[in-house]
Design an enzyme around this catalytic site. Sequence first.
Site, short mmCIF file in Angstrom:
data_model
loop_
_atom_site.label_atom_id
_atom_site.label_comp_id
_atom_site.label_asym_id
_atom_site.label_seq_id
_atom_site.Cartn_x
_atom_site.Cartn_y
_atom_site.Cartn_z
N GLU A 155 5.06 28.20 71.44
CA GLU A 155 5.18 29.87 70.72
C GLU A 155 4.64 30.07 69.25
O GLU A 155 4.74 28.76 68.31
CB GLU A 155 5.86 30.55 70.34
CG GLU A 155 6.36 31.54 70.11
CD GLU A 155 7.78 31.92 69.63
OE1 GLU A 155 7.59 32.29 68.94
OE2 GLU A 155 9.06 31.76 70.36
N HIS A 184 10.38 26.29 75.93
CA HIS A 184 9.51 27.03 74.09
C HIS A 184 9.53 26.45 72.84
O HIS A 184 10.84 25.84 72.37
CB HIS A 184 8.55 28.19 73.71
CG HIS A 184 9.41 29.22 73.09
ND1 HIS A 184 10.36 30.52 73.72
CD2 HIS A 184 9.78 29.22 71.77
CE1 HIS A 184 11.22 30.62 72.93
NE2 HIS A 184 10.22 30.19 71.90
N GLU A 218 -0.54 14.34 70.36
CA GLU A 218 -0.87 13.02 70.61
C GLU A 218 -1.22 12.93 72.34
O GLU A 218 -0.41 14.49 73.18
CB GLU A 218 0.28 12.34 70.05
CG GLU A 218 1.06 10.67 71.10
CD GLU A 218 1.88 10.33 70.93
OE1 GLU A 218 1.77 9.04 71.25
OE2 GLU A 218 2.90 11.05 71.18
N HIS A 231 4.71 16.48 66.27
CA HIS A 231 3.32 16.62 66.60
C HIS A 231 3.83 16.93 68.21
O HIS A 231 5.29 17.11 68.68
CB HIS A 231 2.98 15.41 66.71
CG HIS A 231 3.32 14.63 67.53
ND1 HIS A 231 4.65 12.55 67.55
CD2 HIS A 231 3.52 13.71 68.92
CE1 HIS A 231 4.44 12.64 67.91
NE2 HIS A 231 3.68 12.67 68.76
#
Length: 130
Positions: free
Chosen positions: A57, A9, A122, A75
């Site tokens: 998360e 994550h 993106e 990003h």
Amino acid sequence: MSKVKKLLHTRYRVNDLEKTVKFYREVLGLDEVRRHKSPRGSELAFLKAPGSEEEIEITYFPSGGPVQVQPDLTHLAFLVDSLEEFEKHIAKFGLKYSDGPTTSSSGSRFAFIDAPEGYEIELIQRGSNS
């Protein structure tokens, strides 16, 4: 073997957990897979894109101070079938691309939208050569 096996994550800390989770669920279509409090008091929400194993998360940790995301700091990138169709989808939420669509040298196309609190998203539409 002592090497890592896979990415599980990525954490983004936010000032408004509910607003951010709502954006990821409603605008991007992610699934909220679980929610809990950490031992140190952070509120955690884990989200996952359909077809992905890695989770995102989203964390609210008020004692860490306010979150201020610098421009172009980080990003998340997501695959979409069609940037045109996704643009129509986000328009329903009053959103538009902040940059793009742009075509890369490989033939893929990409665009960006602004997520809550200054994070960028993106969107990538793969080209026929990708």
